[in-house]
Structures are given as C-alpha cells and as structure tokens.
Design a protein around this motif. Sequence first.
Motif, mmCIF file in Angstrom:
data_model
loop_
_atom_site.group_PDB
_atom_site.id
_atom_site.type_symbol
_atom_site.label_atom_id
_atom_site.label_comp_id
_atom_site.label_asym_id
_atom_site.label_seq_id
_atom_site.Cartn_x
_atom_site.Cartn_y
_atom_site.Cartn_z
ATOM 1 N N ALA A 48 -9.216 -6.291 -11.784
ATOM 2 C CA ALA A 48 -8.839 -5.820 -10.447
ATOM 3 C C ALA A 48 -7.999 -6.862 -9.722
ATOM 4 N N ASN A 49 -8.362 -8.127 -9.865
ATOM 5 C CA ASN A 49 -7.601 -9.209 -9.252
ATOM 6 C C ASN A 49 -6.188 -9.276 -9.825
ATOM 7 N N GLY A 50 -6.080 -9.135 -11.118
ATOM 8 C CA GLY A 50 -4.767 -9.145 -11.761
ATOM 9 C C GLY A 50 -3.903 -7.965 -11.340
ATOM 10 N N ILE A 51 -4.511 -6.798 -11.228
ATOM 11 C CA ILE A 51 -3.770 -5.622 -10.783
ATOM 12 C C ILE A 51 -3.268 -5.824 -9.362
ATOM 13 N N PHE A 52 -4.122 -6.368 -8.501
ATOM 14 C CA PHE A 52 -3.723 -6.595 -7.118
ATOM 15 C C PHE A 52 -2.546 -7.553 -7.035
ATOM 16 N N PHE A 53 -2.648 -8.707 -7.692
ATOM 17 C CA PHE A 53 -1.565 -9.680 -7.612
ATOM 18 C C PHE A 53 -0.311 -9.199 -8.318
ATOM 19 N N GLY A 54 -0.478 -8.412 -9.364
ATOM 20 C CA GLY A 54 0.692 -7.832 -10.023
ATOM 21 C C GLY A 54 1.430 -6.863 -9.115
ATOM 22 N N THR A 55 0.689 -5.994 -8.436
ATOM 23 C CA THR A 55 1.344 -5.056 -7.522
ATOM 24 C C THR A 55 1.944 -5.792 -6.336
ATOM 25 N N VAL A 76 0.823 -1.219 0.000
ATOM 26 C CA VAL A 76 0.000 0.000 0.000
ATOM 27 C C VAL A 76 0.852 1.263 0.000
ATOM 28 N N PRO A 77 1.807 1.422 0.917
ATOM 29 C CA PRO A 77 2.602 2.645 0.877
ATOM 30 C C PRO A 77 3.421 2.784 -0.405
ATOM 31 N N ARG A 78 3.933 1.647 -0.908
ATOM 32 C CA ARG A 78 4.734 1.702 -2.138
ATOM 33 C C ARG A 78 3.862 2.073 -3.324
ATOM 34 N N LEU A 79 2.666 1.519 -3.384
ATOM 35 C CA LEU A 79 1.739 1.844 -4.462
ATOM 36 C C LEU A 79 1.360 3.318 -4.411
ATOM 37 N N ALA A 80 1.076 3.815 -3.217
ATOM 38 C CA ALA A 80 0.722 5.228 -3.072
ATOM 39 C C ALA A 80 1.894 6.126 -3.431
ATOM 40 N N GLN A 81 3.094 5.715 -3.066
ATOM 41 C CA GLN A 81 4.274 6.521 -3.375
ATOM 42 C C GLN A 81 4.535 6.555 -4.875
ATOM 43 N N GLY A 105 3.762 -12.666 -20.017
ATOM 44 C CA GLY A 105 3.764 -14.113 -19.818
ATOM 45 C C GLY A 105 2.769 -14.543 -18.756
ATOM 46 N N LYS A 106 2.719 -13.792 -17.683
ATOM 47 C CA LYS A 106 1.756 -14.085 -16.609
ATOM 48 C C LYS A 106 0.329 -13.921 -17.123
ATOM 49 N N MET A 107 0.092 -12.870 -17.904
ATOM 50 C CA MET A 107 -1.242 -12.625 -18.438
ATOM 51 C C MET A 107 -1.662 -13.742 -19.395
ATOM 52 N N ILE A 108 -0.766 -14.155 -20.275
ATOM 53 C CA ILE A 108 -1.097 -15.220 -21.223
ATOM 54 C C ILE A 108 -1.369 -16.527 -20.485
ATOM 55 N N GLY A 109 -0.557 -16.825 -19.481
ATOM 56 C CA GLY A 109 -0.797 -18.035 -18.685
ATOM 57 C C GLY A 109 -2.147 -18.013 -17.996
ATOM 58 N N GLU A 117 -6.300 0.774 1.598
ATOM 59 C CA GLU A 117 -6.411 -0.209 2.679
ATOM 60 C C GLU A 117 -7.828 -0.750 2.780
ATOM 61 N N SER A 118 -8.817 0.129 2.659
ATOM 62 C CA SER A 118 -10.214 -0.308 2.715
ATOM 63 C C SER A 118 -10.563 -1.207 1.529
ATOM 64 N N ALA A 119 -10.056 -0.862 0.357
ATOM 65 C CA ALA A 119 -10.333 -1.669 -0.830
ATOM 66 C C ALA A 119 -9.729 -3.062 -0.701
ATOM 67 N N ILE A 120 -8.516 -3.150 -0.158
ATOM 68 C CA ILE A 120 -7.892 -4.463 0.022
ATOM 69 C C ILE A 120 -8.669 -5.282 1.041
ATOM 70 N N SER A 121 -9.091 -4.649 2.133
ATOM 71 C CA SER A 121 -9.877 -5.360 3.146
ATOM 72 C C SER A 121 -11.215 -5.810 2.588
#
Length: 146
Positions: free
Chosen positions: A84-91, A34-39, A126-130, A51-55
């Motif tokens: 959204a799931n892909g963005i979360f796991f990618g970050t 979260v802090p790294r993404l915000a930064q 590669g992750k996306m194609i898989g 934080e609320s979205a992740i919870s």
Amino acid sequence: MTAVAHILSVLLGFSSGIVVSGAVFAFITVVGVVPRLAQKTRTTQHVKFYESAISAGGVFGALTGLVNIRLPLGWALAIPFGLANGIFFGTLAMSLAEVLNVIPILTRRGRIQHGMFYLVLAIAIGKMIGALLYFLLPGFYDSGNM
C-alpha cells in the motif's frame, strides 16, 4: 527538564507535526493525486474513500512514528502495508511527473517514439528493486556495495 520544558516540548512537537502534515496534504491536493487517480481508474464515485484512506494513512503513519507498535502477525501484515505504501508513493510520483509534464519533455528531448510503456516500467522496476535492497538487506547501501 522541568515540567514547563516538557509541556513546551510537547506543544512544539505537536505543532510541528500539524504544520508538516498540513503541507504534505496540501501538496497532495495541489498535485491532484486523488482526482487524477479516480479519473484514470474510472472510480470517481469513490473519491471520498480515497481522501479518507490517505488521511487515515497519514494518521497511522504518524502514530507508528510516535509509538513502537508491534503488529501481531509481523511479516504477514508488513507485506500488505508495504504494498500500500509503494502504491501510494508510486501514484504520487507519477502524478507529480504528469503535472510537471516530465514525461512529454523526456520523450521529446530523447526522441523516444515508441516504447514509453517500457520506460515507465523500467523506472518502476528500478524503484522496486532499490526499495527491496534497502529494506531486505540491512546495511546494503552503507557497506559500499553500490
């Protein structure tokens, strides 16, 4: 099963879920997603929202595992949820890689001077194609096509 066995089963499942979700959220906190993404996105004023979205995503994911939820629009809602799931796991993956300094070690050992952007892009594609093969072609990995 007796009533006591049902109650114990529910309590065991509930407490196991609490422990696992606590561990996942602790891992996300330690990695510093979260802090790294915000930064990186220059949106530090929205940290509480992240934080609320992740919870909320964790709670929603747990509920979908417990209850067979049918979305009224089917594929129309599955695409944004999947994105959204892909963005979360990618970050999460990139934050973990950054914390562990995987990319600098990889570039130093591989003597990569230029084109780091293309390396990260290739990993992401590669992750996306898989993921697309796994979800859009049921049984693709089971049938020995790999």
